[in-house]
Design a protein around this motif. Structure first.
Motif, PDB file in Angstrom:
ATOM      1  N   LYS A   1       0.499  -1.117   0.117  1.00  0.00           N
ATOM      2  CA  LYS A   1       0.122   0.111   0.213  1.00  0.00           C
ATOM      3  C   LYS A   1       1.146   1.013  -0.220  1.00  0.00           C
ATOM      4  CE  LYS A   1      -4.252  -1.532   0.564  1.00  0.00           C
ATOM      5  NZ  LYS A   1      -4.745  -1.403  -0.569  1.00  0.00           N
ATOM      6  N   ALA A   2       2.045   1.569   0.568  1.00  0.00           N
ATOM      7  CA  ALA A   2       3.229   2.327   0.708  1.00  0.00           C
ATOM      8  C   ALA A   2       3.594   2.483  -0.661  1.00  0.00           C
ATOM      9  CB  ALA A   2       4.129   2.396   1.421  1.00  0.00           C
ATOM     10  N   SER A   3       3.659   1.707  -1.169  1.00  0.00           N
ATOM     11  CA  SER A   3       4.175   1.848  -2.620  1.00  0.00           C
ATOM     12  C   SER A   3       3.471   2.442  -3.700  1.00  0.00           C
ATOM     13  CB  SER A   3       4.568   0.292  -3.073  1.00  0.00           C
ATOM     14  OG  SER A   3       5.746   0.560  -4.026  1.00  0.00           O
TER      15      SER A   3
ATOM     16  N   LEU B   1       0.808   4.392  -2.863  1.00  0.00           N
ATOM     17  CA  LEU B   1       0.692   5.269  -2.432  1.00  0.00           C
ATOM     18  C   LEU B   1       1.143   6.784  -3.227  1.00  0.00           C
ATOM     19  CD1 LEU B   1      -1.169   7.494  -0.726  1.00  0.00           C
ATOM     20  CD2 LEU B   1       0.236   7.406   1.858  1.00  0.00           C
ATOM     21  N   LEU B   2       3.177   5.765  -2.710  1.00  0.00           N
ATOM     22  CA  LEU B   2       4.037   6.229  -3.322  1.00  0.00           C
ATOM     23  C   LEU B   2       3.916   6.880  -4.862  1.00  0.00           C
ATOM     24  CD1 LEU B   2       7.203   7.825  -2.431  1.00  0.00           C
ATOM     25  CD2 LEU B   2       7.961   6.200  -2.973  1.00  0.00           C
ATOM     26  N   ARG B   3       2.913   5.604  -5.658  1.00  0.00           N
ATOM     27  CA  ARG B   3       3.655   6.376  -7.042  1.00  0.00           C
ATOM     28  C   ARG B   3       2.488   6.852  -7.394  1.00  0.00           C
ATOM     29  NH1 ARG B   3       3.570   0.917  -6.978  1.00  0.00           N
ATOM     30  NH2 ARG B   3       1.196   0.399  -6.966  1.00  0.00           N
ATOM     31  N   THR B   4       1.050   6.773  -6.890  1.00  0.00           N
ATOM     32  CA  THR B   4       0.168   8.131  -6.905  1.00  0.00           C
ATOM     33  C   THR B   4       0.747   9.874  -6.133  1.00  0.00           C
ATOM     34  OG1 THR B   4      -1.314   6.468  -5.690  1.00  0.00           O
ATOM     35  CG2 THR B   4      -2.363   8.870  -5.224  1.00  0.00           C
ATOM     36  N   VAL B   5       1.265  10.016  -5.213  1.00  0.00           N
ATOM     37  CA  VAL B   5       1.555  11.295  -5.048  1.00  0.00           C
ATOM     38  C   VAL B   5       2.906  11.756  -6.549  1.00  0.00           C
ATOM     39  CG1 VAL B   5       3.192  12.097  -3.632  1.00  0.00           C
ATOM     40  CG2 VAL B   5       1.578  10.671  -2.084  1.00  0.00           C
ATOM     41  N   LYS B   6       3.723  11.010  -6.282  1.00  0.00           N
ATOM     42  CA  LYS B   6       4.715  11.337  -7.357  1.00  0.00           C
ATOM     43  C   LYS B   6       3.696  11.234  -8.930  1.00  0.00           C
ATOM     44  CE  LYS B   6       8.256   8.225  -7.430  1.00  0.00           C
ATOM     45  NZ  LYS B   6       9.880   7.254  -7.832  1.00  0.00           N
TER      46      LYS B   6
END
Length: 680
Positions: free
Chosen positions: A640-642, A644-649
């Motif tokens: 999930k963290a991975s 979320l990081l893609r979404t933020v990027k």
């Protein structure tokens, strides 16, 4: 069917003191002092009052004479024990074993002692023979004691050498009576009350409290048995005592049994130690495919009932393998030992949890349940009813067979009479006992359906949830709703009842910590249904979660994750104000809370659009928090963290459409000039 022979009850695994088999390494003077103190300690013990009275009295009298000898020797100014030192060391061991045997008989189960009376009588004789051997070796002339003491010593030696095994015929006759009664119960013949009263009077079990203690002692004996057949027969004795307790004596009520050992159900069990399904202390915690932990018995029943999802998260199961959570099991065992709560595992089959089957025990349980339900139906006074319902509550807590027998005896519609608000006003304890009995019954899958199909029972539980006279009653009503909602069809029905939703929400808002947690767990379960999740959002569940997230972070984060996942656009919009709190929880929460927090943020950002991601981006150090979770979280949290990081990027790069799930944003999207560029 033949009578159960006494030899099926083999000698128990004893618990002697550590010094019982270790020769003491004392100086001569210290050895004598230890012998004197030990013999005095044994001499001060009271003989057994009901069984093996003559055996215990005889060995205590002999020990008193030894105490006189040791006291005489201690008075001598100069004493050389070298010739008799080894003999005295061995005597110390025999006295330790005598003390252990007496204490074991006094503190253990009277029923077990009755079944073992021949064997225990032989144990007393063996110790007397060993003592006789040591007294023959001991040279009383060499130690030069007074004539009176020497005369007593010689008398003791003669008595020990001439001792024979003594078995009281009354004990043997009583044992035969008990075995005959168990045989008749197996044949579904109700015991004669006068004969039952005679047996219990002889054993020194004169009231409900003594019977309750006897049941607990018998359960300890089950744990000390190695043979499965012996365990089963010990459980038959438990069934007999439980039946006698109900039919012969006035029922117990809360507070009247305060002297008995502490039970897990009476303790404030840490949330992580409770099974999310049964709400009981986990005995055999296992981890399923989603990473959630449950008690093996509860989750196995869930899977066997045809469910292919995780009860807590609602996720589909990729497999149904269950992995033992040994670390958690060890922590639970340590906690139980610290609080002196009996801890047994379902896998050991050491308790009366329905795993070990016994016909006499089952029939005794049926008789007990039928007697209590009939008595409850016929009772006129609130006080009498309260006592009976408390007994039913306790019986329903014991095992699955008891829950089935109570329900089959017709208890549920009768219990429903005592769930109304009028009962709560007149008798606080009665309402608590009634709803708790209903909760305990609902643990059995078949009883869930019985309660749901009985309109008065279900409405009664809901009424206690809404207007219960005490927080305890409301909390147990919420726990009952949770238990019922573990069945998917029941969850859908309960989630559509406005009174259920409002009752749980009110309790979650204003209840004390324990009942509040019960309400939150029920809310979490109901939120797995989309219609229920929508109703929860309308009632302000997100605002409630926001208020309690610092106090109960695990429950709050799990509810928010489920509501956002199931509750649609309205839920996502409502969750906007929780983003910063979730970010903090993702950094500071427990492993479970961090997992739920990041999963919720992923859903919010994907469904909510750019404004949600922009709100997340304002959290100082958010990129570092995400990276840390990717490195140290659970497997699911890392995924999930991975994500979320893609979404933020993508948001930082202005690629809004790449992370939206096919629908418009909840609020007006931020302009590109207002974007916060995050270094990742």
């Amino acid at each position: 069917m033949a009578l159960i022979p006494p030899q099926v009850f083999p000698p128990r695994k004893r618990r002697p003191s550590a010094g019982a088999f270790i020769p003491p390494k004392f100086s001569d003077q210290r050895l004598l002092q230890s012998l004197f103190l030990l013999s005095q300690e044994i001499s001060s013990l009271k003989p057994l009052q009901f069984l093996l009275k003559r055996n215990s009295l005889s060995i205590i009298r002999k020990t008193k004479i030894l105490a006189i000898l040791f006291e005489e020797l201690l008075k001598k100014p100069i004493l050389v024990l070298s010739p008799t030192l080894l003999c005295l060391e061995e005597m110390y061991l025999v006295l330790q074993r005598i003390k252990t045997l007496l204490e074991d008989c006094v503190n253990g189960s009277k029923m077990w002692l009755l079944m073992q009376s021949d064997s225990v009588a032989n144990n007393f004789h063996e110790l007397t023979v060993e003592l006789a051997t040591l007294l023959d070796i001991f040279s009383v002339k060499e130690v030069e004691v007074s004539e009176d003491v020497e005369e007593l010593f010689l008398l003791l030696r003669k008595q020990c050498s001439q001792a024979k095994v003594f078995v009281d015929k009354r004990d043997s006759s009583l044992r035969l009576d008990v075995l005959t009664m168990l045989d008749r119960i197996q044949k579904e013949i109700v015991p004669d009350n006068s004969k039952l009263a005679e047996i219990f009077d002889f054993l020194g079990l004169p009231n409900s409290l003594s019977c309750k203690e006897e049941i607990e002692n018998l359960e300890d004996e089950v744990q000390n048995q190695k043979d499965e057949k012996a365990k089963s027969d010990m459980i038959a004795l438990i069934g007999l005592v439980r039946y006698a307790k109900c039919v012969l004596f006035e029922p117990l009520t809360p507070g009247s049994d305060s002297k008995t050992k502490k039970l897990a159900s009476d303790a404030n069990i840490p949330a992580d130690f409770r099974c999310p399904i049964s709400l009981d202390l986990m005995r055999d915690p296992v981890v399923m495919a989603t990473g959630q932990t449950y008690d093996r018995e509860s989750i196995a029943l869930w899977i066997e009932s045809g469910h292919n999802t995780c009860p807590k998260t609602g996720q589909a199961l990729v497999h149904t393998s269950l992995i033992p959570n040994q670390a958690l099991k060890n922590l639970i065992a340590m906690w139980c030992r610290e609080l002196k709560i009996p801890f047994e595992t379902a896998g050991d089959n050491n308790r009366t949890n329905g795993v070990i089957k016994n016909k006499a025990a089952l029939e005794a349980t049926k008789m007990t349940a039928s007697f209590l339900v009939n008595k409850m139906s016929a009772s006129q006074s609130m006080e009498a009813v309260n006592g009976v319902i408390y007994e039913l509550r306790t019986l329903a807590k014991s095992n699955s067979d008891s829950r089935a027998c109570i329900a089959e005896a017709g208890a549920i519609p009768v219990l429903a009479r005592y769930l109304g608000s009028d009962v709560g006003v007149g008798s606080l304890n009665l309402q608590v006992n009634a709803v708790t009995a209903m909760l305990n019954l609902s643990i059995l899958e078949a009883n869930k359906t019985r309660i749901m199909e009985n309109g008065k029972a279900l409405n009664g539980v809901i009424e206690v949830l809404r207007t219960g006279a005490t927080w305890e009653a409301k909390g147990n009503a919420a726990a009952t709703i949770f238990s019922l909602s573990c069945v998917h069809s029941h969850r859908k029905l309960l989630g559509r009842k406005t009174r259920v939703i409002k009752g749980l929400m009110d309790l979650a808002k204003s209840g004390p910590p324990g009942p509040k947690r019960d309400a939150l767990v029920a809310i979490l379960n109901l939120a797995g249904d989309r219609e229920a999740a929508r109703r929860l959002v309308e009632e302000g569940v997100v605002d409630v979660v926001k208020e309690i997230i610092n106090v109960l972070p695990v429950e709050a984060a799990a509810i928010l994750e489920m509501v956002v996942k199931r509750g649609g656009i309205m839920a996502v919009a409502a969750a906007h104000n929780t983003i910063k709190k979730l970010g903090t929880l993702m950094r500071e929460g427990s492993e479970t809370a961090r997992e739920s927090a990041v999963a919720t943020l992923v859903t919010i950002c994907r469904k909510g659009g750019a404004e949600m991601v922009a709100e997340l981006a304002t959290i100082i150090g958010i990129e570092r928090i995400i990276w840390e979770l990717m490195g140290s979280g659970t497997m699911r949290a890392r995924r999930k963290a991975s994500s979320l990081l893609r979404t933020v990027k993508r948001w930082a790069a202005g690629l809004d459409g790449d992370f939206l799930e096919g629908h418009s944003t909840v609020a007006t999207s931020s302009s590109s000039s207002s974007r916060v560029v995050i270094s990742v």
